[in-house]
Design a protein around this motif. Structure first.
Motif, PDB file in Angstrom:
ATOM      1  N   ASP A  57       0.837  -1.204   0.000  1.00 58.33           N
ATOM      2  CA  ASP A  57       0.000   0.000   0.000  1.00 58.33           C
ATOM      3  C   ASP A  57       0.871   1.253   0.000  1.00 58.33           C
ATOM      4  N   TYR A  58       1.569   1.513  -1.094  1.00 54.73           N
ATOM      5  CA  TYR A  58       2.460   2.662  -1.178  1.00 54.73           C
ATOM      6  C   TYR A  58       2.419   3.253  -2.596  1.00 54.73           C
ATOM      7  N   PRO A  59       1.226   3.690  -3.044  1.00 54.49           N
ATOM      8  CA  PRO A  59       1.129   4.282  -4.372  1.00 54.49           C
ATOM      9  C   PRO A  59       1.910   5.598  -4.441  1.00 54.49           C
ATOM     10  N   PRO A  60       2.526   5.894  -5.592  1.00 58.08           N
ATOM     11  CA  PRO A  60       2.468   5.178  -6.865  1.00 58.08           C
ATOM     12  C   PRO A  60       3.570   4.134  -7.033  1.00 58.08           C
ATOM     13  N   PHE A  61       4.346   3.900  -5.988  1.00 56.31           N
ATOM     14  CA  PHE A  61       5.473   2.969  -6.109  1.00 56.31           C
ATOM     15  C   PHE A  61       5.017   1.514  -6.140  1.00 56.31           C
ATOM     16  N   GLU A  62       4.192   1.131  -5.163  1.00 58.24           N
ATOM     17  CA  GLU A  62       3.646  -0.227  -5.134  1.00 58.24           C
ATOM     18  C   GLU A  62       2.271  -0.192  -4.497  1.00 58.24           C
ATOM     19  N   PHE A  63       1.321  -0.853  -5.150  1.00 56.09           N
ATOM     20  CA  PHE A  63      -0.017  -0.962  -4.590  1.00 56.09           C
ATOM     21  C   PHE A  63      -0.758  -2.064  -5.330  1.00 56.09           C
ATOM     22  N   LEU A  64      -1.935  -2.402  -4.833  1.00 56.05           N
ATOM     23  CA  LEU A  64      -2.728  -3.476  -5.412  1.00 56.05           C
ATOM     24  C   LEU A  64      -3.989  -2.910  -6.047  1.00 56.05           C
ATOM     25  N   VAL A  65      -4.332  -3.416  -7.218  1.00 55.75           N
ATOM     26  CA  VAL A  65      -5.572  -3.074  -7.901  1.00 55.75           C
ATOM     27  C   VAL A  65      -6.306  -4.375  -8.191  1.00 55.75           C
ATOM     28  N   ASN A  66      -7.426  -4.566  -7.517  1.00 50.87           N
ATOM     29  CA  ASN A  66      -8.173  -5.828  -7.630  1.00 50.87           C
ATOM     30  C   ASN A  66      -7.276  -7.037  -7.337  1.00 50.87           C
ATOM     31  N   GLY A  67      -6.415  -6.858  -6.327  1.00 54.07           N
ATOM     32  CA  GLY A  67      -5.535  -7.926  -5.907  1.00 54.07           C
ATOM     33  C   GLY A  67      -4.291  -8.090  -6.746  1.00 54.07           C
ATOM     34  N   LYS A  68      -4.138  -7.308  -7.810  1.00 57.24           N
ATOM     35  CA  LYS A  68      -2.976  -7.422  -8.686  1.00 57.24           C
ATOM     36  C   LYS A  68      -1.958  -6.339  -8.357  1.00 57.24           C
ATOM     37  N   PRO A  69      -0.693  -6.719  -8.147  1.00 59.44           N
ATOM     38  CA  PRO A  69       0.326  -5.710  -7.838  1.00 59.44           C
ATOM     39  C   PRO A  69       0.623  -4.835  -9.043  1.00 59.44           C
ATOM     40  N   THR A  70       0.776  -3.541  -8.786  1.00 62.12           N
ATOM     41  CA  THR A  70       1.082  -2.607  -9.861  1.00 62.12           C
ATOM     42  C   THR A  70       1.878  -1.444  -9.292  1.00 62.12           C
ATOM     43  N   GLY A  71       2.332  -0.548 -10.152  1.00 67.83           N
ATOM     44  CA  GLY A  71       3.088   0.610  -9.701  1.00 67.83           C
ATOM     45  C   GLY A  71       4.480   0.677 -10.296  1.00 67.83           C
ATOM     46  N   PHE A  72       5.178   1.748  -9.970  1.00 62.55           N
ATOM     47  CA  PHE A  72       6.513   2.041 -10.504  1.00 62.55           C
ATOM     48  C   PHE A  72       7.504   0.913 -10.236  1.00 62.55           C
ATOM     49  N   GLN A 262      20.042   4.715 -20.953  1.00 65.73           N
ATOM     50  CA  GLN A 262      19.345   4.474 -22.209  1.00 65.73           C
ATOM     51  C   GLN A 262      18.018   5.229 -22.301  1.00 65.73           C
ATOM     52  N   GLY A 263      17.754   6.104 -21.328  1.00 68.85           N
ATOM     53  CA  GLY A 263      16.567   6.940 -21.379  1.00 68.85           C
ATOM     54  C   GLY A 263      15.265   6.226 -21.070  1.00 68.85           C
ATOM     55  N   GLU A 264      15.329   5.098 -20.381  1.00 66.85           N
ATOM     56  CA  GLU A 264      14.122   4.342 -20.076  1.00 66.85           C
ATOM     57  C   GLU A 264      13.553   4.634 -18.689  1.00 66.85           C
ATOM     58  N   LEU A 265      14.335   5.235 -17.805  1.00 67.21           N
ATOM     59  CA  LEU A 265      13.855   5.494 -16.451  1.00 67.21           C
ATOM     60  C   LEU A 265      12.916   6.695 -16.400  1.00 67.21           C
ATOM     61  N   LYS A 266      13.251   7.756 -17.129  1.00 65.73           N
ATOM     62  CA  LYS A 266      12.438   8.974 -17.098  1.00 65.73           C
ATOM     63  C   LYS A 266      10.992   8.731 -17.516  1.00 65.73           C
ATOM     64  N   PRO A 267      10.722   8.019 -18.625  1.00 67.72           N
ATOM     65  CA  PRO A 267       9.315   7.777 -18.991  1.00 67.72           C
ATOM     66  C   PRO A 267       8.541   7.002 -17.926  1.00 67.72           C
ATOM     67  N   LEU A 268       9.223   6.081 -17.237  1.00 69.30           N
ATOM     68  CA  LEU A 268       8.555   5.343 -16.164  1.00 69.30           C
ATOM     69  C   LEU A 268       8.231   6.265 -14.993  1.00 69.30           C
ATOM     70  N   GLN A 269       9.140   7.185 -14.676  1.00 70.04           N
ATOM     71  CA  GLN A 269       8.876   8.154 -13.607  1.00 70.04           C
ATOM     72  C   GLN A 269       7.680   9.026 -13.964  1.00 70.04           C
ATOM     73  N   GLU A 270       7.637   9.500 -15.193  1.00 71.01           N
ATOM     74  CA  GLU A 270       6.537  10.367 -15.613  1.00 71.01           C
ATOM     75  C   GLU A 270       5.212   9.609 -15.619  1.00 71.01           C
ATOM     76  N   LYS A 271       5.248   8.351 -16.011  1.00 69.87           N
ATOM     77  CA  LYS A 271       4.037   7.543 -16.062  1.00 69.87           C
ATOM     78  C   LYS A 271       3.449   7.328 -14.676  1.00 69.87           C
ATOM     79  N   TRP A 272       4.306   6.952 -13.711  1.00 69.64           N
ATOM     80  CA  TRP A 272       3.811   6.545 -12.396  1.00 69.64           C
ATOM     81  C   TRP A 272       3.892   7.650 -11.351  1.00 69.64           C
ATOM     82  N   LEU A 273       4.968   8.441 -11.378  1.00 70.49           N
ATOM     83  CA  LEU A 273       5.219   9.413 -10.315  1.00 70.49           C
ATOM     84  C   LEU A 273       4.659  10.801 -10.638  1.00 70.49           C
ATOM     85  N   LYS A 274       4.290  11.009 -11.887  1.00 70.55           N
ATOM     86  CA  LYS A 274       3.780  12.305 -12.345  1.00 70.55           C
ATOM     87  C   LYS A 274       4.814  13.411 -12.199  1.00 70.55           C
TER      88      LYS A 274
END
Length: 293
Positions: A57-72, A262-274
């Protein structure tokens, strides 16, 4: 050539999947793209797999949606699984059990946004930061009694038990004292969901949390909550391993560095961390950007 393969060649890999000992192989992969030291493989051989612990329970880093783990962090974990030559098992549990479990060797990695603090650095080693974790406050949008940091004087504040928000209290206390104020009542919560509910119900005047989580919450509920100022020194969050486990730490740092380069971390930050952090330090730093000795 994939970015991971290119990184692997540049790093001078010592082992590929074909050289893994029997019992450590991830059957879903045919080969590894990150170098793995013999020391780390010997560690994993004892258990047969790597165990990472993530919070529930630590959105947006880690949390559950309908029991499925999701987040950054879950998305980072998915990518990590694809480039290592061993199985990674995941334990999802409340925050309070994660760091003690890693320090005791029950889990190999606290794969969550762990705030890097002086006390934690005595028992754990940290990767380079995955995000800033400076503590700020959030208040009710309609609460006109809090307009500046000094207005927190005497207010009822909510924090997470054992979390970095707890460690930020001395910083806030010192700032309020300089302005002639004082810390009021501080209530500790198991998780932030309950603290936010008490804020809405008027049992709290403000909740202290890291700037990322609060920014996401305000982005989702701008008519209800309002983000306040930072209350602590600049600080960072990273993944944590047991003190002295340099082989595992090196592997995780190589993985995170390759994503950043390789420029892959920034898009993930923008997607999840806003929010994105383009100038994160490459080494773990304590609050106030002090190096770990």
């Amino acid at each position: 050539m994939s970015i991971y393969r290119r990184f692997f060649l540049q790093a001078g890999a010592s082992l590929l999947l074909t050289s893994l000992v029997h019992g450590c192989t991830n059957p879903s992969q045919s080969r590894s793209s990150l170098s793995v030291s013999n020391d780390l493989l010997n560690q994993i051989k004892k258990r047969g797999y790597l165990v990472v612990a993530t919070e529930d329970d630590y959105p947006p880093f880690e949390f559950l949606v309908n029991g499925k783990p999701t987040g950054f962090d879950h998305e980072l974990l998915d990518r990590l699984r694809k480039v290592v030559p061993f199985e990674i098992r995941q334990e999802i549990l409340p925050w309070q059990g994660i760091l003690p479990g890693v320090a005791e060797g029950k889990y190999d990695v606290a794969l969550t946004a762990v705030g890097i603090t002086d006390e934690r650095a005595k028992l754990l080693d940290f990767t380079g930061p995955i995000a800033e974790s400076t503590i700020a406050y959030i208040k009710r949008k309609d609460d006109t009694s809090i307009k500046t940091l000094s207005d927190l004087s005497g207010k009822v504040l909510g924090i997470q038990q054992g979390g970095v928000s707890f460690a930020a209290i001395p910083d806030l206390e010192a700032k309020l004292k300089q302005q002639g104020g004082a810390i009021g009542q501080v209530k500790q919560y198991r998780g932030f969901a309950e603290a936010y509910q008490d804020l809405l119900n008027g049992r709290l005047d403000a909740v202290l949390h890291n700037i990322v989580s609060l920014s996401v919450l305000v982005n989702e509920k701008p008519a209800i909550f309002e983000l306040g100022k930072r209350v602590s020194r600049k600080s960072y969050a990273g993944w944590a391993v047991k003190k002295g486990n340099q082989a595992l730490l090196d592997l995780l740092n190589h993985f995170l560095t390759s994503l950043r380069e390789q420029g892959e971390l920034k898009p993930l930050q923008e997607k999840w961390l806003k929010i994105s952090f383009e100038n994160l330090p490459t080494q773990p730093l304590l609050p106030g950007e002090r190096p770990i000795q």
